[in-house]
Scaffold this active site. Structure first.
Site, PDB file in Angstrom:
ATOM      1  N   GLU A  46       0.846  -1.200   0.000  1.00  0.00           N
ATOM      2  CA  GLU A  46       0.000   0.000   0.000  1.00  0.00           C
ATOM      3  C   GLU A  46       0.879   1.247   0.000  1.00  0.00           C
ATOM      4  O   GLU A  46       1.896   1.312   0.689  1.00  0.00           O
ATOM      5  CB  GLU A  46      -0.892  -0.017   1.240  1.00  0.00           C
ATOM      6  N   LYS A 112      -9.587   2.673  -2.290  1.00  0.00           N
ATOM      7  CA  LYS A 112      -9.807   2.087  -0.970  1.00  0.00           C
ATOM      8  C   LYS A 112     -11.166   2.505  -0.408  1.00  0.00           C
ATOM      9  O   LYS A 112     -11.468   3.687  -0.288  1.00  0.00           O
ATOM     10  CB  LYS A 112      -8.688   2.521  -0.030  1.00  0.00           C
ATOM     11  N   CYS A 146      -5.527  -2.901   2.619  1.00  0.00           N
ATOM     12  CA  CYS A 146      -5.276  -2.810   4.054  1.00  0.00           C
ATOM     13  C   CYS A 146      -6.532  -2.905   4.933  1.00  0.00           C
ATOM     14  O   CYS A 146      -7.027  -3.997   5.177  1.00  0.00           O
ATOM     15  CB  CYS A 146      -4.497  -1.523   4.346  1.00  0.00           C
TER      16      CYS A 146
END
Length: 260
Positions: A46, A112, A146
């Site tokens: 990431e 995300k 994540c």
């Protein structure tokens, strides 16, 4: 072209804080150990150009900026997909955006969805609104980022994907959760599940201990890298997973619902 085997190369390393030029040079050196035709997908952590920074102003770039062009160059050289997330600025907003860059330079992206509120990520970045499903070598792949790992509904295998993929900057203090959740996602979705994490301290002094890993459709661990830096390559077999799903057809009994 459909293939039974898919070769993945996981890049686990330290990141230089808020230093895109330095990080790209570092990853270029790291990936130089891979030869053309040696792998099918290269997975970077990431925010691999900056670390998990809350300072996108002045660091974020267009989707087709410097990082994309470097990824496209490496993808073409290796005849493989290169994937990882970066800071992107678009229409006055910032996104933590994963790029899925193919050898011909074409790409897909995923923003995300779940922004990490403990770090104030939602104050600087806009959330993604839709998942991404990509096809490569006959494999259906869902890439996520994540904190998405903590929210199983978002990764629910209603799409019958073959591979679930997370790129992360997951801190050492919560690494037990990382290990447990990756295995849980693999079991509940009956899918190969991959997590690529960084190592080393970030700019806020938080240590990261890696644990980049690959779990199979039954929760079996196929790869677990502790704190070592490098490129770690392994092959996955689709036929094994298909046979397991056919024998234990749990996905057919999922609850039917949609995220609004």
């Amino acid at each position: 072209m459909q293939t039974n085997m898919l070769r993945l190369s996981l890049a686990q390393t330290t990141l230089s804080w808020e230093d895109p030029k330095g990080n790209l040079a570092h990853f270029a050196h790291l990936l130089s150990t891979l030869q053309p035709g040696q792998t099918d997908v290269v997975i970077l952590p990431e925010m691999f150009t900056t670390g998990f920074s809350m300072s996108p102003k002045g660091l974020a770039e267009p989707t087709e900026g410097r990082a994309y062009h470097w990824m496209a160059q490496e993808a073409a050289r290796l005849s493989a997909v290169v994937a990882g997330s970066i800071m992107v600025e678009e229409n006055g907003q910032y996104f933590n955006r994963l790029l899925w860059v193919r050898p011909d330079g074409s790409y897909a992206y995923y923003d995300k969805r779940h922004l990490f509120t403990l770090a104030g990520e939602q104050e600087h970045y806009s959330p993604g609104q839709k998942p991404l499903l990509v096809q490569w070598k006959g494999w259906a792949i869902m890439p996520l980022i994540c904190y998405d790992l903590r929210f199983p509904v978002w990764s629910r295998n209603q799409y019958r994907y073959d591979l679930l993929l997370y790129v992360a900057n997951w801190p050492a203090m919560r690494i037990a959760a990382w290990d447990a959740l990756l295995r849980a996602r693999a079991i509940e979705n009956q899918a190969y599940t991959v997590g690529v994490n960084r190592i080393g301290d970030d700019g806020n002094g938080y240590p990261h201990c890696g644990h980049s890993s690959v779990y199979d459709y039954s929760g079996g661990c196929r790869l677990l890298v502790s704190e070592s830096a490098g490129i770690f390559t392994l092959s996955l077999e689709k036929k094994e997973q298909d046979q397991f799903r056919s024998k234990l057809a749990f996905l057919n009994d999922q609850d039917a619902f949609e995220i609004l």
